[in-house]
Design an enzyme around this catalytic site. Structure first.
Site, PDB file in Angstrom:
ATOM      1  N   THR A  40       0.753  -1.233   0.140  1.00 35.88           N
ATOM      2  CA  THR A  40       0.017  -0.063  -0.050  1.00 35.88           C
ATOM      3  C   THR A  40       1.013   1.336   0.063  1.00 35.88           C
ATOM      4  OG1 THR A  40      -1.805  -1.031   1.241  1.00 35.88           O
ATOM      5  CG2 THR A  40      -1.853   1.196   1.241  1.00 35.88           C
TER       6      THR A  40
ATOM      7  N   TRP B 172       2.372   1.675  -3.305  1.00 35.57           N
ATOM      8  CA  TRP B 172       1.608   1.994  -4.469  1.00 35.57           C
ATOM      9  C   TRP B 172       1.279   3.585  -4.329  1.00 35.57           C
ATOM     10  CZ3 TRP B 172      -3.079   4.497  -4.314  1.00 35.57           C
ATOM     11  CH2 TRP B 172      -3.966   4.558  -5.570  1.00 35.57           C
ATOM     12  N   HIS B 173       1.479   4.091  -3.203  1.00 40.60           N
ATOM     13  CA  HIS B 173       1.164   5.644  -3.229  1.00 40.60           C
ATOM     14  C   HIS B 173       2.270   6.378  -3.619  1.00 40.60           C
ATOM     15  CE1 HIS B 173      -1.987   4.621  -0.433  1.00 40.60           C
ATOM     16  NE2 HIS B 173      -2.593   5.871  -0.709  1.00 40.60           N
ATOM     17  N   GLY B 174       3.560   5.865  -3.842  1.00 37.21           N
ATOM     18  CA  GLY B 174       4.697   6.732  -4.425  1.00 37.21           C
ATOM     19  C   GLY B 174       5.940   5.797  -4.351  1.00 37.21           C
TER      20      GLY B 174
END
Lengths: 465, 307
Positions: free
Chosen positions: A316, A319-321
């Protein structure tokens, strides 16, 4: 082209809606597909090859879905092909430079970084494609037989850029048959306006404080301003993202779709576990269905559950950066959620004020790790927040800075605080049909338009130094 | 095989999709080549050396466009190093850059009449909060208090306006200050540049425009009562733009760099014979600042090392 832009609201939307409502229900998906491609093209106008890539991606997933759905033995093979294909492009655009940087620092190699521009919405549509293939593989849905329908689903402009991550199964039926009523149209416009107001009037304005602080430099701010800053950022990220999701849901309603809710007053949560059930709900569901459950979820040994949680939260974060701070952020969430699961969660749920206090401190701190990608800067900021752990935080050149910025931003803090509670939506639901509510919504819409106008078109008002 | 025939078209189409991917990849990879560093001459900024930044330059090298500038017959005053108490009776007038000096600089003893968005067009229209005085208009402030030094730095908010009109208006304000405070020296600070990236992408806020304005306002200096100093010598990079290391928003310095600016102002002080006469060795009523040597200054200000 973003939703909170004048060209979207006053050019793209009216033209699209006229064409869309003018054609028969059979052609609506085709128009939606074509219109969404036009919308997408506006965003990637400088790299037209991305349009081809989008087309190939849709075709590839459509065909792979067909093969998974219609073969018996090679299902898994085609699923793997599909997953590799989708994640290859995501990895290429999002993570290449991250891996090059790390390889360079690890092996001392001098590979130069690539100038890769992330195609709009790739993080979102990759997850949609993968969940579609996985759902077809699991037999949850039948493979889509119409290329146009599938294309319309993936490119559907309301959710293309920033979610919600609409899974195919939630809209499969609506892709074939959906109702277009004046009531849902009106409701859609209301949702859109509330989302627009959240983004333009609240998020953008309070976000200016976070920008101001970055411009001052973290080493020159006082402890009080540092705390104000992370609360401002927390409000900004919430109203920005939630506003965008509301606009997407509203636009979906204009087109006859019921898109899933993405936020449910997350700042009212008592634990981080609850927070992530109420924040970016569609992302949480995606990870739950496609990573956590296939790994065994919590229906296995404690050790295995902890491992499953670790996998979900590290991914997670990633995925955000593509940066270490996002991985650290994900790891932090994993640690917090695991502790809550086995130890503290019950206590916070039982003693509500304690839970709220815990979250009021934890949410802004977790967003800080998310917001600042540079570790040395992050260290400076933490030093300012907790001067006791640094050498007193250094001298503060402007000790009353927080008063200056409070005088500018206090109204947005109060507005943000109120809108983080369920109070406004309760009032809205109660007085939905009142003419006053309509007037308030109209005022929000036109004030937002005014803010966009002065922000974009009048440098003499906006660029003030 | 039978099944393959059944799905052959789908599979072949899929394969063709896969085949086109390497080409797409190659195109993307090719276009993602790291960008070349900007050329040295990208900025059309005028060389800063043509901008007068000391008293002698101001008086001897006035821009060609302003040949009427008189050359003073008296030996020109030299910039001197002073301690911060020199600014006890100084007033700073300016826009957000001056706000930055007032908030993050080391000259807390000076007075400031400044605000974000201040320009020669709105200078007289709004009142500002001034230390020890309260909320006051410029006219009232200048009537009420006498300053020995007035620093003025305006111009970046005016870049969208007609150039000659701005210069005329600026000159009017300088004359007004002279008239209201005849005993004060006026030090015009050149406008700080913006970073190269900002300069190349903005329509108005560009370094060539800033240089043009700075060049024009520098000609107001007479070497006697009005002086011009240019802080860009402190913060420019090799392209003649604001060094991006010093700024996060491309226009303003980050807070930690204002002390350097203040330290630099201490080296650009004008000491008139009248001020020198009222030296610190005089009785207690005299100002408490003292002229210090540059070595002393460098020792006293650690930030100066990075200048």
């Amino acid at each position: 082209m973003i939703f909170s832009s004048l060209e979207f609201i006053f050019i793209f939307m009216p033209i699209f809606l006229i064409v869309y409502s003018g054609v028969g229900s059979r052609a609506k998906n085709l128009i939606l597909f074509a219109g969404s491609l036009v919308f997408y093209s506006c965003g990637v106008i400088e790299t037209p090859i991305y349009i081809l890539l989008m087309f190939v991606t849709i075709m590839m997933n459509f065909l792979t879905g067909q093969l998974i759905g219609n073969t018996k033995r090679a299902k898994k093979f085609w699923l793997m092909i599909g997953i590799i294909f989708n994640f290859f492009w995501l990895a290429l655009f999002k993570y290449t430079n991250f891996f090059i940087e790390n390889a360079n620092s690890l092996f001392g190699s001098g590979i130069s970084l690539r100038n890769l521009i992330l195609p709009i919405g790739i993080s979102f549509y990759t997850f949609q494609n993968v969940s579609y293939l996985a759902d077809v593989y699991r037999g949850t849905v039948k493979a889509e037989s119409s290329f146009v329908n599938y294309g319309a689903y993936i490119t559907m402009f309301p959710q293309l850029i920033a979610g919600p991550i609409v899974t195919y199964k939630t809209v499969a039926e609506q892709l074939r048959k959906r109702k277009h009523t004046i009531k849902s149209f009106d409701e859609g416009l209301r949702y859109f306006t509330i989302g627009l107001g959240s983004k333009v009037i609240l998020a953008n304005q309070i976000g200016n404080l976070w920008t101001d602080i970055a411009n001052i430099g973290y080493d020159s701010i006082s402890t009080k301003l540092a705390w104000m800053g992370i609360f401002a950022y927390s409000f900004q990220i919430y109203f920005d993202f939630c506003g965008y999701s509301l606009m997407a849901i509203g636009l979906g309603k204009l087109l006859g779709f019921d898109l899933p809710q993405n936020f449910d007053h997350p700042y009212m949560s008592l634990t981080m576990t609850e927070f992530w059930r109420r924040w970016h709900i569609t992302l949480g569901s995606w990870f739950k269905e496609n990573v956590y459950f296939p790994l065994g979820g919590s229906r296995c040994s404690k050790g295995r559950t902890v491992f499953n949680l670790a996998v979900v939260w590290i991914f997670t974060g990633f995925w955000h950066g593509a940066s270490w701070n996002f991985i650290i952020w994900g790891c932090g969430l994993f640690v917090i959620i695991t502790i809550e699961k086995f130890f503290t969660g019950k206590l916070f749920n039982k003693i509500k004020p304690l839970g709220h206090l815990y979250m009021i401190l934890l949410i802004p701190l977790s967003w800080l790790v998310f917001a600042i990608t540079d570790f040395s800067q992050l260290g400076i900021y933490f030093g300012k927040l907790f001067p006791i752990f640094s050498d007193g935080g250094g001298s503060v050149p402007f000790p009353t800075d927080y008063l200056k910025y409070w005088n500018i931003y206090w109204k947005f803090f109060i507005g943000g605080l109120i809108c983080s509670t369920p109070l406004p939506s309760l009032i809205y639901k109660k007085f939905k049909k009142s003419i006053l509510t309509t007037a308030v919504l109209l005022a929000i819409f036109w004030f937002s338009v005014y803010c966009m106008y002065i922000g974009l078109n009048d440098p003499f008002l906006y660029f003030r130094f | 095989m039978k099944k393959f025939k059944l799905y052959s078209y789908t599979i072949l189409l899929l394969i063709s999709m896969l085949l086109v991917c390497p080409w797409i990849f190659a195109q993307i990879w090719k276009s993602s080549r790291p960008q070349k560093p900007p050329k040295q001459n990208v900025s059309t900024a005028e060389p800063t050396t043509t901008t007068p930044n000391d008293v002698q330059d101001t008086t001897m090298n006035s821009p060609d466009a302003q040949p009427q500038t008189e050359i003073p017959t008296e030996p020109p005053l030299q910039f001197q190093n002073v301690s911060t108490s020199y600014f006890d009776d100084a007033l700073f007038i300016g826009d957000s850059r001056t706000v930055g000096i007032s908030e993050y600089g080391t000259l807390k003893n000076a007075s400031y009449f400044c605000n974000t968005g201040m320009s020669v067009y709105n200078l007289g229209k709004k009142s500002e909060q001034v230390k020890d005085v309260g909320n006051i208009t410029l006219e009232a402030l200048l009537t009420q208090k006498q300053y020995a030094k007035i620093y003025i730095m305006l111009g970046i908010n005016e870049l969208g306006y007609e150039f000659n009109q701005t210069v005329t208006k600026y000159h009017e304000w300088v004359n007004y200050l002279r008239e209201k405070q005849p005993d004060a020296i006026i030090i015009i600070q050149g406008n700080l540049h913006v970073t190269l990236s900002r300069s190349q992408t903005d329509s108005y806020i560009t370094n060539p425009n800033i240089n043009q304005l700075n060049s024009a306002i520098s000609s107001f200096a007479d070497g006697e009562h009005i002086f011009y100093i240019d802080p860009n010598e402190l913060f420019d990079d090799e392209t003649g733009s604001l060094n991006p290391l010093f700024s996060n928003d491309t226009v303003h310095l980050t807070g930690s760099h204002y002390p350097e600016w203040c330290g630099w102002l201490c080296t650009k002080a004008i000491v008139t014979p009248e001020m020198a006469a009222a030296s610190p060795t005089e009785p207690p009523t005299a100002p408490s600042w003292e002229i210090i040597t540059s070595d002393e200054y460098l020792q006293s200000d650690p930030n100066n090392n990075s200048v």
